[in-house]
Design an enzyme around this catalytic site. Structure first.
Site: not given
Ligand code: XMP
Length: 511
Positions: A51, A78-79, A167, A169, A221-227, A367
């Protein structure tokens, strides 16, 4: 599970992702949220993120010290490391003169469970903070340092408290995953039991329990999330899920027709397609300001969605494909407001206005996890692995004012570009690719005649999550071909340029 305390690092989400990739569930909380009562029995390890705060100043972000008495292993990054060192009585100095940003090489000093199989002959890590521990707290020892003897890994073996200055990650840290593996499986001794596919049944049961016999509405919408959200909810409540697809006319070529057909015919969903392209075009006439375009599109979308959904009676819920990163991003651990770069178009404003209860079945997922879920629900690969597409669509990829003619030109260019990317097996290597139409015309020659047509811009980026991005380096063979193919096939374009900017300082979309 593993608890991640977010001190405001840009990459905290990646910590959660790495841990989940290793099959262990993790959750991110703010230091403020740590003060609330919580069941610590379930928590097998705690990670303090990095941070921007500094323990060398009077006012630094703190945590309740009692956390050290819980006997739960802690890893500070880190922090997080500096905070541990400070609270445990060590000394930290801000080394403004010799800041170690970016790549650094570290050397092993002692063996530790945390670094088993981590070091190689030249271990390269990623640093991003100017503070460093100069005196170890009592009962801590140094595991690794840089050449100029900055302490980069410390541990208190008995209390199981560990800290790394770099880091692990981020992908720039070589072998960073090993640090998490060791922390989880050797130190916290957790089991791998987080698997998105196992979550599927739980989610379906939860939706059934919440919704009962009521109706749910969703904007597809046909995007991944809403589908994926729609398929999942459909598995639970079948026809009681009503999907509305608002066609703004600003989608990619034939995309909406295709998506509609798949959801209606293949998945048998209750989908309603609303063609609103004329009204969108009318409202956007002569508008060139990006923010005004975004606001007009966003507001009109909500208005139309609201109007259409009122045609269905007894709807109690609104489903949204909100993801875990959206939830973390909407809070801030440092209390500072980030400056607004763009007004994002999404349907976040809907539930308040429409008096509907919200269901967000994907709110615990990243995602890539949603894509795994989508695959297991049988979602076609082309939708499941589709590049992100912004809500305002081609509206923000036609720079300047929008006309039907420009939409048509851009749809054709984009279609050729994306198909060529797919044909060359590059689609999966790129995070997002698209074409945009610039509002300027230039001179060209075709056959023996002069042309005076638009310039189109191609963009392709690699990214982890859209927060930062690098432009993609196409093979020369690809670049050589694409311009000719576009200019020869699309009337209205006689010049093609490639965008070589990264984010920051540019953004992925042009507007
Ligand atoms: P920028 O242009 O901000 O984009 O670098 C980052 C990512 O966000 C997408 N984007 C949007 N997505 N509604 C969305 O759902 C929006 O209004 C919007 N604007 C940008 C962009 O395509 C990229 O993936």
């Amino acid at each position: 599970m593993i608890l991640i305390v977010d001190f405001g690092s840009q990459v905290t989400k990646l910590i959660a992702r790495r841990i989940r990739d290793l099959g262990v569930y993790s959750e991110i909380v703010t230091p403020e949220e740590l003060k609330k009562k919580r069941d610590y029995d379930k928590i097998k390890g705690i990670v303090f993120s990095g941070g921007p705060s500094t323990v060398t100043k009077k006012n630094f972000l703190k945590i309740p010290v009692k956390i050290f008495n819980l006997k739960i292993p802690i890893l500070g990054i880190c922090y997080g490391l500096q905070l541990i060192a400070k609270l445990k009585g060590g000394k930290i100095r801000s080394s403004k003169k010799r800041r170690e940003f970016g790549r650094a090489f570290i050397f092993k000093k002692k063996n530790s469970l945390l670094t088993k199989n981590f070091f190689n002959s030249k271990t390269s890590v990623w640093m991003s903070h100017e503070d460093a521990v100069v005196k170890l707290p009592k009962n801590f020892r140094a595991i690794a340092s840089t050449k100029d003897s900055k302490l980069t890994i410390i541990e208190n073996n008995r209390e199981k408290i560990y800290g790394v200055q770099f880091h692990p990650e981020v992908t720039h840290t070589q072998n960073g995953k090993q640090i998490f593996k060791n922390f989880l499986f050797l130190i916290c001794k957790v089991k791998r039991n987080w698997d998105v596919i196992f979550q599927k049944e739980r989610l379906i049961q939860e939706i059934k329990k919440t919704v009962k016999n009521e109706k749910v509405i969703c904007a597809l919408s046909g995007g991944v999330d809403s589908s994926v959200a729609a398929l999942l909810i459909n598995k639970a409540i079948k026809k009681n899920l009503i999907c509305i697809m608002v066609d703004t006319g600003l989608m990619r070529k034939d995309e909406f027709k295709y998506t509609y057909k798949i959801f209606k015919k293949r998945y048998n969903l209750n989908v309603n397609l609303i063609d609103a392209s004329t009204i969108f075009l009318k409202k956007l006439k002569n508008i060139s300001n990006p923010e005004r375009k975004r606001k007009i599109i966003g507001k009109l979308f909500i208005k139309i969605f609201e109007k259409e959904s009122k045609k269905f009676k007894n709807v109690k819920f609104l489903a949204q494909g909100t993801l875990y990163p959206d939830i973390i991003e909407s809070r801030s651990s440092t209390g500072s407001k980030t400056s607004k770069i763009k007004s994002h178009h999404n349907v976040g404003g809907l539930p308040k206005k429409m008096n509907l209860k919200l269901i967000e079945p994907l709110k615990d997922f990243f995602k890539d996890e949603v894509r795994v879920l989508g695959t297991s629900l049988g979602l076609t690969k082309d939708i499941c692995f589709r590049h992100p597409f912004p809500g305002p669509g081609l509206g923000i990829r036609i720079i300047g004012s929008i006309t039907q003619e420009k939409i048509k030109i851009l749809q054709e260019v984009d279609n050729i570009y994306i198909n060529e990317i797919i044909k060359n097996n590059l689609y999966e290597k790129i995070w997002q690719a698209y074409a945009a139409l610039l509002p300027i015309k230039t001179v060209g020659v075709m056959g023996d005649s002069r042309t005076y047509e638009y310039i189109c811009l191609l963009r392709a980026v690699t990214s982890e999550d859209g927060m930062t991005a690098d432009y993609f380096s196409f093979p020369k063979k690809f670049v050589d071909k694409i311009s000719n193919k576009i200019v020869n096939n699309v009337k209205g374009v006689n010049r093609v340029v490639y965008d070589i900017s990264s984010k920051p300082p540019s953004t992925i979309e042009l507007e």
